[in-house]
Scaffold this motif. Structure first.
Motif, PDB file in Angstrom:
ATOM      1  N   LEU A 508     -25.857   4.643   6.564  1.00 15.91           N
ATOM      2  CA  LEU A 508     -24.895   3.544   6.506  1.00 15.91           C
ATOM      3  C   LEU A 508     -25.439   2.361   5.734  1.00 15.91           C
ATOM      4  N   ILE A 509     -26.743   2.135   5.747  1.00 19.02           N
ATOM      5  CA  ILE A 509     -27.298   0.935   5.115  1.00 19.02           C
ATOM      6  C   ILE A 509     -27.736   1.182   3.681  1.00 19.02           C
ATOM      7  N   ALA A 510     -27.441   2.350   3.122  1.00 18.93           N
ATOM      8  CA  ALA A 510     -27.622   2.580   1.697  1.00 18.93           C
ATOM      9  C   ALA A 510     -26.274   2.325   1.024  1.00 18.93           C
ATOM     10  N   THR A 511     -26.142   1.181   0.390  1.00 23.23           N
ATOM     11  CA  THR A 511     -24.843   0.732  -0.102  1.00 23.23           C
ATOM     12  C   THR A 511     -24.663   1.079  -1.573  1.00 23.23           C
ATOM     13  N   ASN A 512     -23.485   1.547  -1.887  1.00 25.53           N
ATOM     14  CA  ASN A 512     -23.125   1.879  -3.262  1.00 25.53           C
ATOM     15  C   ASN A 512     -22.508   0.653  -3.926  1.00 25.53           C
ATOM     16  N   PHE A 513     -23.123   0.167  -5.012  1.00 21.92           N
ATOM     17  CA  PHE A 513     -22.620  -0.991  -5.746  1.00 21.92           C
ATOM     18  C   PHE A 513     -21.989  -0.497  -7.048  1.00 21.92           C
ATOM     19  N   GLU A 514     -20.677  -0.261  -6.995  1.00 18.36           N
ATOM     20  CA  GLU A 514     -19.982   0.324  -8.140  1.00 18.36           C
ATOM     21  C   GLU A 514     -19.965  -0.604  -9.347  1.00 18.36           C
ATOM     22  N   ALA A 515     -20.051  -1.906  -9.116  1.00 20.05           N
ATOM     23  CA  ALA A 515     -19.913  -2.849 -10.230  1.00 20.05           C
ATOM     24  C   ALA A 515     -21.188  -2.992 -11.056  1.00 20.05           C
ATOM     25  N   LEU A 516     -22.301  -2.375 -10.642  1.00 14.42           N
ATOM     26  CA  LEU A 516     -23.591  -2.598 -11.287  1.00 14.42           C
ATOM     27  C   LEU A 516     -23.975  -1.464 -12.235  1.00 14.42           C
ATOM     28  N   GLN A 517     -24.734  -1.825 -13.254  1.00 11.88           N
ATOM     29  CA  GLN A 517     -25.312  -0.868 -14.181  1.00 11.88           C
ATOM     30  C   GLN A 517     -26.791  -0.681 -13.851  1.00 11.88           C
ATOM     31  N   PRO A 518     -27.320   0.537 -13.951  1.00 15.77           N
ATOM     32  CA  PRO A 518     -28.724   0.786 -13.601  1.00 15.77           C
ATOM     33  C   PRO A 518     -29.700   0.317 -14.674  1.00 15.77           C
ATOM     34  N   THR A 519     -29.856  -0.991 -14.796  1.00 11.33           N
ATOM     35  CA  THR A 519     -30.791  -1.530 -15.774  1.00 11.33           C
ATOM     36  C   THR A 519     -32.223  -1.331 -15.309  1.00 11.33           C
ATOM     37  N   PRO A 520     -33.208  -1.311 -16.251  1.00  9.71           N
ATOM     38  CA  PRO A 520     -34.614  -1.154 -15.861  1.00  9.71           C
ATOM     39  C   PRO A 520     -35.081  -2.228 -14.889  1.00  9.71           C
ATOM     40  N   LEU A 554     -26.168 -10.373  -9.581  1.00  9.67           N
ATOM     41  CA  LEU A 554     -25.114 -11.308  -9.970  1.00  9.67           C
ATOM     42  C   LEU A 554     -25.083 -11.529 -11.474  1.00  9.67           C
ATOM     43  N   ALA A 555     -26.256 -11.401 -12.128  1.00  8.71           N
ATOM     44  CA  ALA A 555     -26.326 -11.614 -13.569  1.00  8.71           C
ATOM     45  C   ALA A 555     -25.523 -10.569 -14.345  1.00  8.71           C
ATOM     46  N   GLN A 556     -25.284  -9.413 -13.709  1.00  6.95           N
ATOM     47  CA  GLN A 556     -24.521  -8.356 -14.374  1.00  6.95           C
ATOM     48  C   GLN A 556     -23.007  -8.538 -14.254  1.00  6.95           C
ATOM     49  N   VAL A 557     -22.593  -9.416 -13.380  1.00  4.67           N
ATOM     50  CA  VAL A 557     -21.166  -9.555 -13.068  1.00  4.67           C
ATOM     51  C   VAL A 557     -20.621 -10.823 -13.696  1.00  4.67           C
ATOM     52  N   ARG A 558     -19.488 -10.724 -14.332  1.00  2.94           N
ATOM     53  CA  ARG A 558     -18.873 -11.870 -14.991  1.00  2.94           C
ATOM     54  C   ARG A 558     -17.658 -12.358 -14.199  1.00  2.94           C
ATOM     55  N   GLY A 559     -17.524 -13.667 -14.127  1.00  2.00           N
ATOM     56  CA  GLY A 559     -16.365 -14.251 -13.468  1.00  2.00           C
ATOM     57  C   GLY A 559     -16.661 -14.652 -12.034  1.00  2.00           C
ATOM     58  N   PRO A 560     -16.218 -15.850 -11.618  1.00  2.00           N
ATOM     59  CA  PRO A 560     -16.490 -16.337 -10.266  1.00  2.00           C
ATOM     60  C   PRO A 560     -15.939 -15.434  -9.167  1.00  2.00           C
ATOM     61  N   LYS A 561     -14.748 -14.852  -9.372  1.00  2.00           N
ATOM     62  CA  LYS A 561     -14.150 -14.014  -8.338  1.00  2.00           C
ATOM     63  C   LYS A 561     -14.970 -12.755  -8.108  1.00  2.00           C
ATOM     64  N   LYS A 562     -15.396 -12.092  -9.191  1.00  2.00           N
ATOM     65  CA  LYS A 562     -16.192 -10.876  -9.046  1.00  2.00           C
ATOM     66  C   LYS A 562     -17.565 -11.177  -8.469  1.00  2.00           C
ATOM     67  N   GLN A 563     -18.123 -12.320  -8.846  1.00  2.00           N
ATOM     68  CA  GLN A 563     -19.417 -12.698  -8.286  1.00  2.00           C
ATOM     69  C   GLN A 563     -19.311 -12.966  -6.782  1.00  2.00           C
ATOM     70  N   GLU A 564     -18.223 -13.614  -6.369  1.00  2.00           N
ATOM     71  CA  GLU A 564     -18.033 -13.870  -4.943  1.00  2.00           C
ATOM     72  C   GLU A 564     -17.861 -12.561  -4.177  1.00  2.00           C
ATOM     73  N   GLN A 565     -17.149 -11.599  -4.775  1.00  2.00           N
ATOM     74  CA  GLN A 565     -16.996 -10.292  -4.136  1.00  2.00           C
ATOM     75  C   GLN A 565     -18.337  -9.595  -3.979  1.00  2.00           C
TER      76      GLN A 565
END
Length: 912
Positions: A508-520, A554-565
């Motif tokens: 349960l505590i391994a969370t999937n973050f769909e909005a992120l890219q697997p950067t180095p 957060l640096a990968q996400v653009r826009g205040p609404k998406k960052q808040e999510q």
């Protein structure tokens, strides 16, 4: 009197509402809310003078019974009337029918809650029957509760709704009100309606009226149902209030001219809602209102495996239920709620029923379909012993207005993330039958079978439903979901009657973050990895997410609404992680703490030491001048305005028209002192319950007589101020009782060894035990800081601010090498640990189990409280508890500085 005893959290919610209403009369709604809720008040569309607050109650918490108790509470504390008019708004016609029936049925808990205050004169009706209530009864002889849907009032054009239409049936009502308003005491002023939208007949109305009835009424209030309600400034109860946060709803509520608005919902819109009290899942579980945990089984094989698993679970639960009944715990028949697929999909309701009967060979009578077109549950009493139903198939027709007391298993053949009604069905499954814990542990849990590829996906989908649709908190949800592999019921083993569940939540505590890219940079952080989910690579994070990792995300996400999510997703993830790491979640026991007991002499039996035992030895003389004189209570009148003082700080200023006369035909000319005494006796029955009726009547008569003759307050004025008089009597009686109890407590308990003192000792045979899952911390007072406490026994901490002296004390305790684990103590029984005092119970700030097996009770006090007499009494009780424990318990009274020692040095000395 009502036969339904309120749960602790329900009483706490009502107490918070009463305290707010009292403060609002003195300070105003906004200032009172800031004081009691600690947040700024949102006046919204109703302005600063109309209290509009919300009780946030999760699914299964009993919102309707709270509403029934809230009506007389708000009537007394805010409106100052014995005969309020209330408008009870519900979200649908189905709920309206059920609520109306319950409130009209003698013996129903909702009805009894009102009859206990107002007697048989209570009137409950629908909008259609309002005109049938005689005009003289409104606001005087009867309490009128009008049950309706918000849709009845929500419309752009007032002329399109009958409630706003000019209706001749209300002619006698408005003429009566007009006659009463001509100088008669307590009359209604129709001028207040002129300020309301669409309340007055306009020339345009006359021009559009084909009947000609409106001619001659231009500029006068419409004889309408809505205006008649608005004239009485009703108390408005709004159920499922999150559905009413629209401009149309605000306008509809404005037209009702409410005196106050109480909202109830599990999922308020935070930005537009004044949440006064928030109940947590743990509070519900502690009162046996819901089943925990939810045992979640995922079936990647598809719907046949999910259906078969649900049927097997039902069979095993029914076997447990038969054993439970044989052990004396009452009858239950576990039921499965199937959420079938939609018509046109592979497994709609009728196809599922056919599969259950023909393929799994279930008896036809055990399987019913309940949808919009098939109503298999009509005229069935599901709780009846002879009812055969064990499996109910629906899609979403049961979303509201329906209950299933024996629902235990949810089997959803739809995706949890898209199933629009799953939270409604899950709400039925969560409810505990009869709100009583069962003897067999399997019957204290809820069960869910879902079609999902893996546990983490299903668990997160279920967690999102619980958090965002059902009003639960992330920290609570972490302890609400368990894997079936950890529970013997699913493995076929016999369950021990009181075996606690062991939760396995690593998936349960391994969370999937769909909005992120697997950067180095992201993959270099601990706990971050890439997994293939649904055929696509996605970022999955396990373990606590720190500030550095959150910043990279957060640096990968653009826009205040998406960052808040994303911030909300990170916060939810960290809450789940923290909950899984807590000792209680890992099944670690907490050492028992001895309670205090006493003997009257060495040969006498041992009794629990409680304040009530001390009060039995107290004799109050309530007819002395000191007892009957109310310090601080004063009534002064000037013209039609009078001011009531309860103390030097608390004053209420009212106009004569703001205060209703006493109900039940008490008029200003006929009321007597005996009438007022009788009213006080009925109103203060609970507050003065220690007295017999003759003692109460004599005391109250002496108080009234003192106000009339020594203070010279006219009887009519004293009657108008009766609610404040009752509050002042309650406060004064409490002070008298506390003073006498303090003296007796010192003689019997604290002066050990003196003549007549009791023999006080610890009772190890009946200790207090902190149980996993039993920490009902109120949501609004929970610790929400970033600092992670590693040794706190429960996942959440109650009543701790992020910073300050108590926070520093908690940090020292958490890091101390002598501490195994600790609890931020709750100030409530039975979940918190308390010691008796002359006023009730003393709940020390912190309770700890030490590595050497001892237990410690620690209280932190600011400098301003060190010399307070009651605080000194607490310290003496704590010291007595430790002294009598034979070295197995220690007590610490901690301050910022004490005898030259810092806080850390004091803690070392106590725990050494």
């Amino acid at each position: 009197m009502t036969t339904l005893t309120l749960k602790s959290y329900q009483q706490s919610a009502l107490d918070a509402l009463a305290a707010y209403a009292r403060a609002a009369r003195i300070q105003g709604p906004a200032a009172a809310f800031a004081q009691h809720a600690g947040r700024a008040y949102n006046a919204d569309a109703f302005g600063p003078d109309v209290p509009c607050v919300c009780l946030r109650i999760p699914t299964g918490g009993g919102k309707t019974v709270l509403a029934a108790h809230a009506v007389p509470l708000l009537a007394a504390e805010w409106r100052g009337t014995d005969a309020p008019v209330a408008v009870w708004l519900v979200p649908s016609d189905t709920i309206r029918t059920q609520t109306l029936k319950a409130l009209q049925t003698s013996g129903h808990p909702y009805r009894e809650a009102l009859e206990a205050v107002y007697g048989l004169g209570l009137r409950v009706c629908s909008l259609d029957d309002v005109a049938q209530v005689p005009a003289p009864q409104w606001g005087r002889q009867a309490v009128v509760i009008v049950v309706a849907t918000i849709q009845s009032f929500r419309i752009d054009d007032a002329g399109q709704r009958n409630v706003y239409s000019f209706t001749e049936a209300f002619e006698p009502h408005f003429k009566y009100a007009l006659a009463q308003g001509k100088g008669t005491e307590g009359g209604r002023d129709l001028a207040c309606l002129h300020a309301l939208p669409d309340a007055v007949v306009t020339p345009e109305d006359v021009a559009q009226d084909p009947t000609g009835i409106l001619a001659g009424f231009v500029g006068q209030p419409r004889w309408s149902l809505a205006n008649w309600l608005a004239l009485h400034r009703p108390i408005v109860i709004v159920d499922e209030a999150h559905n009413t946060k629209t401009d149309k709803s605000f306008k509809a509520l404005q037209r009702l001219n409410p005196s106050c608005i109480l909202e109830l919902t599990a999922t308020p819109i935070e930005a537009r809602t004044n949440v006064l009290y928030h109940v947590s899942a743990q509070e519900l579980a502690a009162e046996n209102m819901i089943k925990l945990p939810i045992v979640l089984a995922e079936h990647p094989e598809g719907w046949p495996a999910a259906v078969f698993g649900a049927v097997q679970t039902q069979r095993k639960l029914e076997a447990e239920a038969l054993k439970d009944e044989a052990e004396g715990h009452g009858y239950v028949r576990p039921i499965v709620l199937f959420q079938a697929q939609n018509v046109g999909d592979e497994m709609p309701p009728e196809a599922l029923r056919s599969y259950l009967i023909n393929e799994l060979k279930l008896p036809e009578a055990q399987v019913v379909v309940a949808t919009g077109t098939t109503r298999g549950l009509e005229d069935l009493d599901l709780a009846a012993r002879d009812c055969p139903v064990r499996f109910i198939i629906t899609v979403q027709a049961l979303r509201e207005g329906w209950d299933c007391p024996f629902a235990y298993v949810l089997c959803s053949l739809q995706k949890l993330s898209s199933a629009t009604a799953v939270e409604q069905l899950l709400g039925r499954v969560l409810r505990m039958p009869y709100a009583q814990r069962r003897g067999r542990e399997a019957l204290n849990r809820a069960y869910a079978h879902v079609c999902a590829a893996e546990f983490s996906v299903a668990a997160h989908a279920l967690a999102d439903r619980l958090i965002h649709h059902m009003g639960f908190e992330a920290l609570d949800v972490a302890s609400m979901i368990a894997q079936p592999a950890t529970l013997p019921l699913f493995g076929g083993d016999e369950l021990e009657p009181n075996q606690p569940p062991v939760l396995m939540q690593k998936a349960l505590i391994a969370t999937n973050f769909e909005a992120l890219q697997p950067t180095p940079e992201l993959l270099a952080l601990p706990g971050v990895q890439v997994k293939t989910i649904a055929g696509a690579p996605q970022v999955v994070v396990a373990g606590h997410i720190g500030q550095e990792a959150e910043a990279l995300m957060l640096a990968q996400v653009r826009g205040p609404k998406k960052q808040e999510q994303l911030r909300e997703q990170v916060a939810q993830h960290n809450a789940l992680v923290a909950a899984q790491l807590a000792p209680a979640a890992r099944g670690v026991p907490f050492a028992p703490l001895p309670t205090l007991a006493y003997r009257e002499d060495a040969q006498a039996p041992l009794w629990p030491l409680e304040r009530e035992a001390v009060l039995e030895a107290v004799e109050l003389d309530l007819l002395t001048p000191q007892a009957v004189q109310l310090p601080g209570f004063h009534v002064a009148q000037e013209s039609d305005v009078f001011e009531i003082s309860l103390s030097a700080e608390a004053r209420v200023t009212l106009r004569r028209t703001d205060v209703d006369q006493m109900a039940m035909d008490y008029g200003s000319s006929s009321i007597s002192a005996d009438d007022l005494v009788r009213w006080l006796d009925q109103s203060l029955f609970k507050q003065l319950h220690e007295l017999t009726q003759s003692q109460r009547r004599a005391y109250l008569a002496a108080v009234v007589n003192d106000q009339l003759h020594r203070c010279g307050v006219p009887l009519v004025l004293l009657t108008q101020a009766r609610f404040q008089l009752a509050q002042s009597i309650t406060n004064h009686f409490g002070d008298l009782r506390d003073a006498a109890a303090k003296q007796q407590f010192r003689q019997l308990v604290l002066q050990a060894g003196s003549a007549g003192a009791w023999l006080v000792e610890p009772d190890w045979a009946h200790p207090h035990v902190f149980e996993p899952g039993r920490y009902p911390a109120p949501v609004l007072s929970r610790y929400a800081g970033r600092y992670q406490f590693g040794k706190h026994y429960f996942p959440v901490l109650a009543d701790l601010k992020d910073g300050g002296e108590e926070f520093g004390c908690a940090q020292l305790l958490d890091r101390h090498p002598q501490v195994k684990h600790w609890v931020r103590n709750l100030d409530m029984a039975p979940c918190g640990f308390g010691l008796p005092t002359s006023r009730g119970r003393f709940y020390a700030d912190f309770v700890a189990e030490l590595v050497d097996g001892r237990v410690a009770l620690l209280e932190y006090k600011g400098a301003h409280l060190q010399n307070d007499p009651y605080e000194i009494e607490k310290s003496q009780v704590g010291a007595l508890w430790a002294q009598t424990s034979g070295g197995r318990a220690v007590f610490g009274w901690l301050t910022k500085q004490q005898d030259g020692k810092t806080l850390a040095q004091q803690l070392d000395a106590v725990l050494a």
